[in-house]
Design a protein around this motif. Structure first.
Motif, PDB file in Angstrom:
ATOM      1  N   VAL A 229       2.997   9.626 -10.147  1.00 15.64           N
ATOM      2  CA  VAL A 229       1.970   9.631  -9.097  1.00 15.64           C
ATOM      3  C   VAL A 229       0.825   8.683  -9.452  1.00 15.64           C
ATOM      4  CG1 VAL A 229       0.273  11.072  -7.918  1.00 15.64           C
ATOM      5  CG2 VAL A 229       2.559  11.962  -8.360  1.00 15.64           C
ATOM      6  N   VAL A 230       0.395   8.708 -10.712  1.00 16.76           N
ATOM      7  CA  VAL A 230      -0.710   7.843 -11.132  1.00 16.76           C
ATOM      8  C   VAL A 230      -0.316   6.369 -11.044  1.00 16.76           C
ATOM      9  CG1 VAL A 230      -2.081   7.172 -13.138  1.00 16.76           C
ATOM     10  CG2 VAL A 230      -1.814   9.581 -12.568  1.00 16.76           C
ATOM     11  N   MET A 231       0.901   6.047 -11.453  1.00 16.58           N
ATOM     12  CA  MET A 231       1.358   4.665 -11.357  1.00 16.58           C
ATOM     13  C   MET A 231       1.428   4.208  -9.903  1.00 16.58           C
ATOM     14  SD  MET A 231       4.303   4.590 -14.326  1.00 16.58           S
ATOM     15  CE  MET A 231       4.657   2.864 -14.045  1.00 16.58           C
ATOM     16  N   HIS A 232       1.782   5.109  -9.004  1.00 13.11           N
ATOM     17  CA  HIS A 232       1.802   4.769  -7.574  1.00 13.11           C
ATOM     18  C   HIS A 232       0.385   4.527  -7.056  1.00 13.11           C
ATOM     19  CE1 HIS A 232       2.860   4.831  -3.341  1.00 13.11           C
ATOM     20  NE2 HIS A 232       1.966   5.795  -3.156  1.00 13.11           N
ATOM     21  N   LEU A 233      -0.562   5.361  -7.465  1.00 12.14           N
ATOM     22  CA  LEU A 233      -1.944   5.195  -7.004  1.00 12.14           C
ATOM     23  C   LEU A 233      -2.533   3.882  -7.498  1.00 12.14           C
ATOM     24  CD1 LEU A 233      -3.392   8.799  -7.483  1.00 12.14           C
ATOM     25  CD2 LEU A 233      -2.695   7.703  -5.347  1.00 12.14           C
ATOM     26  N   SER A 234      -2.223   3.494  -8.722  1.00 12.89           N
ATOM     27  CA  SER A 234      -2.794   2.273  -9.281  1.00 12.89           C
ATOM     28  C   SER A 234      -2.282   1.011  -8.583  1.00 12.89           C
ATOM     29  CB  SER A 234      -2.484   2.190 -10.773  1.00 12.89           C
ATOM     30  OG  SER A 234      -1.084   2.089 -10.996  1.00 12.89           O
ATOM     31  N   ALA A 235      -1.186   1.119  -7.835  1.00 13.41           N
ATOM     32  CA  ALA A 235      -0.618  -0.044  -7.154  1.00 13.41           C
ATOM     33  C   ALA A 235      -1.022  -0.131  -5.687  1.00 13.41           C
ATOM     34  CB  ALA A 235       0.913  -0.023  -7.261  1.00 13.41           C
ATOM     35  N   ILE A 236      -1.807   0.841  -5.189  1.00 14.82           N
ATOM     36  CA  ILE A 236      -2.213   0.844  -3.779  1.00 14.82           C
ATOM     37  C   ILE A 236      -3.308  -0.198  -3.555  1.00 14.82           C
ATOM     38  CG2 ILE A 236      -3.271   2.218  -1.953  1.00 14.82           C
ATOM     39  CD1 ILE A 236      -1.956   4.658  -3.119  1.00 14.82           C
ATOM     40  N   SER A 237      -3.226  -0.925  -2.436  1.00  8.01           N
ATOM     41  CA  SER A 237      -4.234  -1.915  -2.061  1.00  8.01           C
ATOM     42  C   SER A 237      -4.898  -1.592  -0.724  1.00  8.01           C
ATOM     43  CB  SER A 237      -3.606  -3.312  -1.986  1.00  8.01           C
ATOM     44  OG  SER A 237      -3.062  -3.682  -3.244  1.00  8.01           O
TER      45      SER A 237
END
Length: 391
Positions: A229-237
């Motif tokens: 989940v954290v890795m997904h959040l860090s890739a959001i633009s």
């Protein structure tokens, strides 16, 4: 069978094959194997003494059924009862007398330590037969050596649990972040399988250490999910909702001792901030940008008698303004904000999982230490009350 040694050239004892004399059919009641066969009789000899004593050292290995309790594994204490009796001869024909100094014949090993031996004999009758039958019961108390299990199972599990917490320190865009979590999960599963192989299957009690492994595996599974989940959040633009900014960038960091971020300045505040950049620069000191050229006046003085700023000072001012604008653009960009949210969530999960791991380790450690010691003392107290000491 007795004789006078003086009448037989002073012979006090001799050896004979076991097949040449009568032997009682004394067996172990709760035997788990059938290795006692006729070969044992034919390959052994007995010592016959002049006073009628016959000593038979039978080369037999018995495997008995014992009620095993693994709740406090590997700090457990086991009690095993071995009952010897005769199936064919009653108490009128055979008198079974317990032996002495049985504990002195125990061969020590690296797994178990025999802490006590007790014995007692009793007589009982069957419903079909009026004559009494005798038996001898030995109670053996063993305490497991826990050093091996602590070194090769408990400590590695504890270290893997600590290592799984370090996952939350890795950057969100690090590919090894998820790999480390899955590796820790597989390692804990392997250790749980090793513990299962070293314990007998039982439905009565579940070992506390297995519960600890289950808690650690659950924690690592949750860390794997949260890492994804954290890795997904860090890739959001995409633009960040206001409530996410308020919660994760302003309120939550205060509880985690992290730097908070403020948003929503009004236009007047922004104008004042922009004006503050030039607060030390007078209008007469600014360079004039016209047609892509810079005209810096270096002759004369201003109204207060000060010389105008030089060209180098103006260049430094432009660089400063450019850096400030770049920093503010980076800080307020959506991608950077989502990365900051992922960092804060990582730190929050680090504290939560650390607290969970510490509570589980402390609680189960104290529970095992207290429970195993209480069980050991209860067993010894029962022996002192109900079983006589070997003389």
């Amino acid at each position: 069978m007795k004789w006078d040694p003086n009448e037989y050239d002073g012979i006090k004892h001799f050896n004979e094959p076991i097949t040449s004399i009568w032997t009682p059919d004394i067996v172990l009641r709760d035997i788990a194997n059938n290795e006692y066969d006729e070969k044992t009789k034919t390959d052994t000899r007995v010592q016959i003494y002049s006073d009628g004593t016959i000593i038979w050292y039978a080369q037999v290995i018995y495997t008995a059924f014992c009620n095993v309790k693994v709740r406090w594994f590997p700090f457990d204490t086991q009690v095993c009862d071995m009952i010897f009796l005769s199936w064919s001869y009653s108490g009128f024909e055979i008198n079974l007398i317990p032996g002495k100094n049985v504990d002195n014949r125990y061969v020590a090993n690296g797994v178990w330590d025999m802490v006590a031996v007790r014995e007692k004999g009793r007589t009982f009758t069957f419903a079909c037969c009026p004559e009494p039958y005798g038996e001898i019961q030995y109670r053996l108390v063993f305490k497991r050596h826990a050093t091996f299990y602590i070194s090769y199972m408990v400590l590695p599990c504890l270290l893997l649990s600590i290592l799984s917490l370090l996952v939350f320190y890795l950057p969100s865009d690090c590919g090894e972040k998820l790999t480390l979590s899955i590796t820790n999960l597989l390692a804990l599963v392997v250790f749980q399988e090793i513990i299962a192989e070293n314990m007998p299957p039982t439905a009565e009690d579940s070992p506390i250490i297995a519960t600890y492994f289950t808690c650690m595996i659950t924690m690592v599974c949750c860390s794997v999910i949260s890492t994804g989940v954290v890795m997904h959040l860090s890739a959001i633009s995409q633009p960040m909702p206001t409530w996410v900014k308020r919660i994760f960038l302003e309120k939550v960091p205060r509880f985690l001792c992290l730097t908070t971020f403020s948003f929503g300045k009004d236009a007047e505040g922004e104008d004042m901030e922009n004006k503050s950049i030039f607060e030390n620069h007078d209008t007469n000191d600014r360079a004039i940008l016209e047609d892509g050229k810079v005209d810096v006046s270096t002759e004369g003085k201003d109204s207060v008698g000060r010389e105008p700023k030089s060209f180098n000072d103006f260049v430094e001012l432009v660089k400063y303004i450019k850096e400030e604008i770049a920093i503010k653009n980076d800080e307020n960009s959506d991608h950077i904000l989502w990365q900051r949210v992922s960092v804060i969530i990582d730190r929050m999960l680090l504290y939560l999982f650390s607290l969970f791991s510490f509570i589980c380790t402390l609680y189960l450690g104290v529970l095992i230490a207290h429970g195993s010691e209480a069980e050991y003392n209860d067993i010894l107290n029962e022996l002192e009350e109900d079983w006589p000491l070997l003389k």
